[in-house]
Design a protein around this motif. Sequence first.
Motif, PDB file in Angstrom:
ATOM      1  N   ILE A   1       0.642  -1.165  -0.268  1.00  0.00           N
ATOM      2  CA  ILE A   1      -0.132  -0.168  -0.130  1.00  0.00           C
ATOM      3  C   ILE A   1       0.802   1.360   0.138  1.00  0.00           C
ATOM      4  O   ILE A   1       0.468   2.075  -0.837  1.00  0.00           O
ATOM      5  CB  ILE A   1      -1.156   0.052   1.056  1.00  0.00           C
ATOM      6  CG1 ILE A   1      -1.511   1.224   1.237  1.00  0.00           C
ATOM      7  CG2 ILE A   1      -0.007   0.312   2.677  1.00  0.00           C
ATOM      8  CD1 ILE A   1      -2.892   0.774  -0.865  1.00  0.00           C
TER       9      ILE A   1
ATOM     10  N   ASN B   1      -8.975   2.768  -5.425  1.00  0.00           N
ATOM     11  CA  ASN B   1      -9.741   2.443  -4.334  1.00  0.00           C
ATOM     12  C   ASN B   1      -8.769   2.624  -3.358  1.00  0.00           C
ATOM     13  O   ASN B   1      -9.105   2.399  -1.589  1.00  0.00           O
ATOM     14  CB  ASN B   1     -11.275   2.327  -4.871  1.00  0.00           C
ATOM     15  CG  ASN B   1     -11.826   2.183  -5.629  1.00  0.00           C
ATOM     16  OD1 ASN B   1     -11.911   3.422  -5.950  1.00  0.00           O
ATOM     17  ND2 ASN B   1     -12.182   1.731  -6.620  1.00  0.00           N
ATOM     18  N   SER B   2      -8.565   1.408  -3.231  1.00  0.00           N
ATOM     19  CA  SER B   2      -7.438   0.557  -2.270  1.00  0.00           C
ATOM     20  C   SER B   2      -6.897   2.116  -1.163  1.00  0.00           C
ATOM     21  O   SER B   2      -6.518   1.639   0.186  1.00  0.00           O
ATOM     22  CB  SER B   2      -6.375  -0.342  -2.456  1.00  0.00           C
ATOM     23  OG  SER B   2      -5.886   0.190  -3.237  1.00  0.00           O
TER      24      SER B   2
END
Length: 102
Positions: free
Chosen positions: A78, A93-94
């Motif tokens: 991430i 989105n993540s």
Amino acid sequence: MHLSHIMASGMGGIRTAGDLVAWMQISRKMKLPEAKKYVAGKLGIEVFDLTNEEVMRRLREDLGIGIITSVAGSPKGIRAKMKIAELLEIPINSVSLFKSQI
């Protein structure tokens, strides 16, 4: 479907800039030449260098936008996606979900 498109773009995915170009095609509906030009501009390199694994490996490490083989202390997961979203100026989105939970 998105993963298939990224793999089919044939630029080597995360080994080169294939994933970044695919992001622009998917998120901004850019055609391939336009997406390549945009990404190359954001990275500060020539379009030709987008497929050069040596150039891209060094650049991806320097920018912290993820590489295939893990290097201690380098961004992955991430964290690398957050840098990609920032660099390309696109929503992922993540990344948005992660930021909303901290």
